[in-house]
Design a protein around this motif. Structure first.
Motif, mmCIF file in Angstrom:
data_model
loop_
_atom_site.group_PDB
_atom_site.id
_atom_site.type_symbol
_atom_site.label_atom_id
_atom_site.label_comp_id
_atom_site.label_asym_id
_atom_site.label_seq_id
_atom_site.Cartn_x
_atom_site.Cartn_y
_atom_site.Cartn_z
ATOM 1 N N ARG A 229 0.968 -1.323 -0.133
ATOM 2 C CA ARG A 229 0.012 -0.190 -0.097
ATOM 3 C C ARG A 229 0.635 1.162 0.153
ATOM 4 O O ARG A 229 0.706 2.270 -0.636
ATOM 5 N N TRP A 230 2.004 1.115 0.784
ATOM 6 C CA TRP A 230 2.783 2.588 0.730
ATOM 7 C C TRP A 230 3.576 2.644 -0.312
ATOM 8 O O TRP A 230 3.903 3.792 -0.909
ATOM 9 N N ALA A 231 4.078 1.459 -1.084
ATOM 10 C CA ALA A 231 4.800 1.639 -2.295
ATOM 11 C C ALA A 231 3.595 2.173 -3.347
ATOM 12 O O ALA A 231 4.169 3.063 -4.339
ATOM 13 N N LEU A 232 2.437 1.629 -3.379
ATOM 14 C CA LEU A 232 1.474 2.240 -4.531
ATOM 15 C C LEU A 232 1.478 3.728 -4.097
ATOM 16 O O LEU A 232 1.248 4.426 -5.202
ATOM 17 N N THR A 233 1.271 4.083 -2.614
ATOM 18 C CA THR A 233 1.128 5.555 -2.563
ATOM 19 C C THR A 233 2.008 6.338 -2.999
ATOM 20 O O THR A 233 1.811 7.532 -3.726
ATOM 21 N N LEU A 234 3.441 5.945 -2.945
ATOM 22 C CA LEU A 234 4.529 6.656 -3.197
ATOM 23 C C LEU A 234 4.453 6.578 -4.725
ATOM 24 O O LEU A 234 4.892 7.697 -5.486
ATOM 25 N N MET A 235 4.544 5.588 -5.331
ATOM 26 C CA MET A 235 4.321 5.758 -6.917
ATOM 27 C C MET A 235 3.226 6.632 -7.256
ATOM 28 O O MET A 235 3.771 7.430 -8.224
ATOM 29 N N LEU A 236 2.266 6.582 -7.009
ATOM 30 C CA LEU A 236 1.181 7.628 -7.293
ATOM 31 C C LEU A 236 1.715 8.939 -6.940
ATOM 32 O O LEU A 236 1.574 9.823 -7.844
ATOM 33 N N LEU A 237 2.331 9.369 -5.828
ATOM 34 C CA LEU A 237 2.776 10.703 -5.567
ATOM 35 C C LEU A 237 3.943 11.012 -6.539
ATOM 36 O O LEU A 237 3.595 12.239 -7.025
ATOM 37 N N VAL A 238 4.650 10.259 -7.125
ATOM 38 C CA VAL A 238 5.782 10.548 -7.892
ATOM 39 C C VAL A 238 5.132 11.015 -9.200
ATOM 40 O O VAL A 238 5.513 12.011 -9.971
ATOM 41 N N VAL A 239 4.257 10.121 -9.894
ATOM 42 C CA VAL A 239 3.614 10.222 -11.068
ATOM 43 C C VAL A 239 2.770 11.573 -11.136
ATOM 44 O O VAL A 239 2.934 12.344 -12.040
ATOM 45 N N VAL A 240 2.088 11.805 -10.097
ATOM 46 C CA VAL A 240 1.320 13.228 -9.821
ATOM 47 C C VAL A 240 2.200 14.193 -9.908
ATOM 48 O O VAL A 240 1.914 15.397 -10.635
ATOM 49 N N THR A 241 3.434 14.321 -9.211
ATOM 50 C CA THR A 241 4.316 15.349 -8.985
ATOM 51 C C THR A 241 4.970 15.568 -10.257
ATOM 52 O O THR A 241 5.163 16.706 -10.924
ATOM 53 N N ALA A 242 5.547 14.516 -11.120
ATOM 54 C CA ALA A 242 5.905 14.588 -12.325
ATOM 55 C C ALA A 242 4.862 15.284 -13.228
ATOM 56 O O ALA A 242 5.478 15.996 -14.147
ATOM 57 N N GLY A 243 3.882 14.793 -13.308
ATOM 58 C CA GLY A 243 2.645 15.613 -13.971
ATOM 59 C C GLY A 243 2.511 16.827 -13.875
ATOM 60 O O GLY A 243 2.417 17.747 -14.800
ATOM 61 N N ALA A 244 2.428 17.330 -12.655
ATOM 62 C CA ALA A 244 2.503 18.772 -12.402
ATOM 63 C C ALA A 244 3.482 19.609 -12.652
ATOM 64 O O ALA A 244 3.431 20.464 -13.246
ATOM 65 N N ALA A 245 4.875 18.967 -12.635
ATOM 66 C CA ALA A 245 6.027 19.617 -12.978
ATOM 67 C C ALA A 245 5.826 19.859 -14.566
ATOM 68 O O ALA A 245 6.390 20.903 -14.987
ATOM 69 N N ARG A 246 5.639 18.760 -15.280
ATOM 70 C CA ARG A 246 5.296 19.121 -16.746
ATOM 71 C C ARG A 246 4.456 20.007 -17.102
ATOM 72 O O ARG A 246 4.624 21.027 -17.878
ATOM 73 N N ILE A 247 3.320 20.091 -16.272
ATOM 74 C CA ILE A 247 2.106 21.277 -16.828
ATOM 75 C C ILE A 247 2.704 22.470 -16.609
ATOM 76 O O ILE A 247 2.612 23.521 -17.345
ATOM 77 N N ALA A 248 3.563 22.708 -15.492
ATOM 78 C CA ALA A 248 4.079 23.999 -14.973
ATOM 79 C C ALA A 248 5.116 24.452 -15.885
ATOM 80 O O ALA A 248 5.145 25.614 -16.244
#
Length: 52
Positions: free
Chosen positions: A29-48
């Motif tokens: 569960r923690w691994a999936l949460t961390l992966m989701l956080l990384v993907v969302v952060t990378a997507g936000a950085a790309r949009i910015a």
């Protein structure tokens, strides 16, 4: 000659096996949460980066 109760030694209890399943589920569960956080952060950085 009777043996007193204080002198009687009992064999050590064997250690019980602990079920590892809850730990594995929590780690997954923690691994999936961390992966989701990384993907969302990378997507936000790309949009910015596109907007600037």
């Amino acid at each position: 000659m009777p043996t007193s109760a204080r002198l009687v030694t009992y064999p050590a209890a064997e250690p019980r096996a602990v079920a590892a399943q809850p730990v594995v589920v929590e780690q997954r569960r923690w691994a999936l949460t961390l992966m989701l956080l990384v993907v969302v952060t990378a997507g936000a950085a790309r949009i910015a980066a596109r907007r600037s």
